[in-house]
Design a protein around this motif. Structure first.
Motif, PDB file in Angstrom:
ATOM      1  N   GLU A 162     -39.323  17.421  68.131  1.00 11.05           N
ATOM      2  CA  GLU A 162     -38.423  16.915  67.092  1.00 11.05           C
ATOM      3  C   GLU A 162     -37.095  16.427  67.685  1.00 11.05           C
ATOM      4  O   GLU A 162     -36.578  15.383  67.306  1.00 11.05           O
ATOM      5  N   LYS A 163     -36.575  17.167  68.639  1.00 11.79           N
ATOM      6  CA  LYS A 163     -35.315  16.790  69.302  1.00 11.79           C
ATOM      7  C   LYS A 163     -35.443  15.423  69.972  1.00 11.79           C
ATOM      8  O   LYS A 163     -34.597  14.553  69.795  1.00 11.79           O
ATOM      9  N   TYR A 164     -36.508  15.224  70.743  1.00 11.18           N
ATOM     10  CA  TYR A 164     -36.645  13.982  71.506  1.00 11.18           C
ATOM     11  C   TYR A 164     -37.099  12.804  70.662  1.00 11.18           C
ATOM     12  O   TYR A 164     -36.926  11.657  71.064  1.00 11.18           O
ATOM     13  N   GLN A 165     -37.649  13.040  69.478  1.00  8.81           N
ATOM     14  CA  GLN A 165     -38.014  11.937  68.590  1.00  8.81           C
ATOM     15  C   GLN A 165     -36.771  11.183  68.123  1.00  8.81           C
ATOM     16  O   GLN A 165     -36.861  10.034  67.714  1.00  8.81           O
ATOM     17  N   LYS A 166     -35.609  11.801  68.222  1.00  8.47           N
ATOM     18  CA  LYS A 166     -34.346  11.176  67.796  1.00  8.47           C
ATOM     19  C   LYS A 166     -33.734  10.281  68.874  1.00  8.47           C
ATOM     20  O   LYS A 166     -32.807   9.543  68.608  1.00  8.47           O
ATOM     21  N   TYR A 167     -34.244  10.347  70.094  1.00  9.35           N
ATOM     22  CA  TYR A 167     -33.685   9.556  71.196  1.00  9.35           C
ATOM     23  C   TYR A 167     -34.171   8.106  71.107  1.00  9.35           C
ATOM     24  O   TYR A 167     -35.373   7.847  71.207  1.00  9.35           O
TER      25      TYR A 167
ATOM     26  N   SER B  57     -39.815  21.029  71.738  1.00  4.06           N
ATOM     27  CA  SER B  57     -38.688  20.096  71.678  1.00  4.06           C
ATOM     28  C   SER B  57     -39.059  18.710  71.159  1.00  4.06           C
ATOM     29  O   SER B  57     -38.260  17.784  71.235  1.00  4.06           O
TER      30      SER B  57
ATOM     31  N   GLU C 260     -46.129  16.660  72.991  1.00  4.56           N
ATOM     32  CA  GLU C 260     -45.548  17.942  73.353  1.00  4.56           C
ATOM     33  C   GLU C 260     -46.391  18.632  74.409  1.00  4.56           C
ATOM     34  O   GLU C 260     -47.622  18.645  74.333  1.00  4.56           O
TER      35      GLU C 260
ATOM     36  N   VAL D 228     -42.966  15.878  76.468  1.00  2.58           N
ATOM     37  CA  VAL D 228     -41.710  16.608  76.308  1.00  2.58           C
ATOM     38  C   VAL D 228     -41.980  18.113  76.367  1.00  2.58           C
ATOM     39  O   VAL D 228     -43.085  18.566  76.084  1.00  2.58           O
TER      40      VAL D 228
ATOM     41  N   HIS E 139     -28.814  21.336  82.553  1.00  7.30           N
ATOM     42  CA  HIS E 139     -28.417  20.413  81.475  1.00  7.30           C
ATOM     43  C   HIS E 139     -28.055  19.084  82.107  1.00  7.30           C
ATOM     44  O   HIS E 139     -26.890  18.777  82.311  1.00  7.30           O
TER      45      HIS E 139
ATOM     46  N   SER F 288     -30.899  16.962  79.002  1.00  8.44           N
ATOM     47  CA  SER F 288     -30.091  17.094  77.791  1.00  8.44           C
ATOM     48  C   SER F 288     -29.555  15.744  77.341  1.00  8.44           C
ATOM     49  O   SER F 288     -28.863  15.650  76.337  1.00  8.44           O
TER      50      SER F 288
END
Length: 142
Positions: A123-128, A121, A138, A117, A79, A99
């Motif tokens: 969807e998670k990294y699209q928010k960064y 993951s 992906e 990515v 992490h 993380s």
């Protein structure tokens, strides 16, 4: 040992960096403006930093309390926070252990177009916000 804030700022001739075991802390943006960095290598016995594919990752974070004291919380290498991605050609594979991403992690990657990515993951990294200017792809398994 600490790399002070802006320690190597605008050192355009800096191409490779070795972070010894003794470095336990880096100030704000120690490599800001170092546009020629191609590889960062970290001593494998360093407990705070490590490198993957020439990028610098940090295994923790610092928090200031209400009394002005600073506390270090250590993550594991599973992490980590991505600190610096060196100059790359076109694509960078984001390590699965990422993380968090430092606000200026990709400052040295002018030619980078795509960030791959880990599978599952996207969807998670699209928010960064640090990844907004790149095409996110992906990872696929063969």
């Amino acid at each position: 040992m600490k790399f002070e804030s802006y320690a190597f700022m605008n050192c355009v001739s800096l191409r490779e960096i070795f972070v010894p075991k003794s470095v336990t802390r880096m100030g704000r943006y120690p490599f800001l403006g170092c546009r020629s960095i191609k590889r960062i290598t970290v001593d494998p016995n360093n407990e705070y930093y490590f490198s993957i594919e020439g990028a610098l990752l940090f295994c923790g974070f610092y928090v200031n309390d209400e009394h002005g004291h600073q506390w270090f919380y250590q993550y594991s290498r599973e992490h980590a926070r991505l600190m610096v991605v060196p100059k790359k050609l076109v694509s960078y594979n984001l390590p699965p252990c990422t993380s968090g991403i430092h606000a200026r992690a990709f400052d040295h990657s002018e030619s980078l177009c795509e960030v791959v990515v880990p599978k599952g993951s996207l969807e998670k990294y699209q928010k960064y916000p640090e990844l907004k200017s790149f095409k996110l792809v992906e990872e696929t398994t063969l």
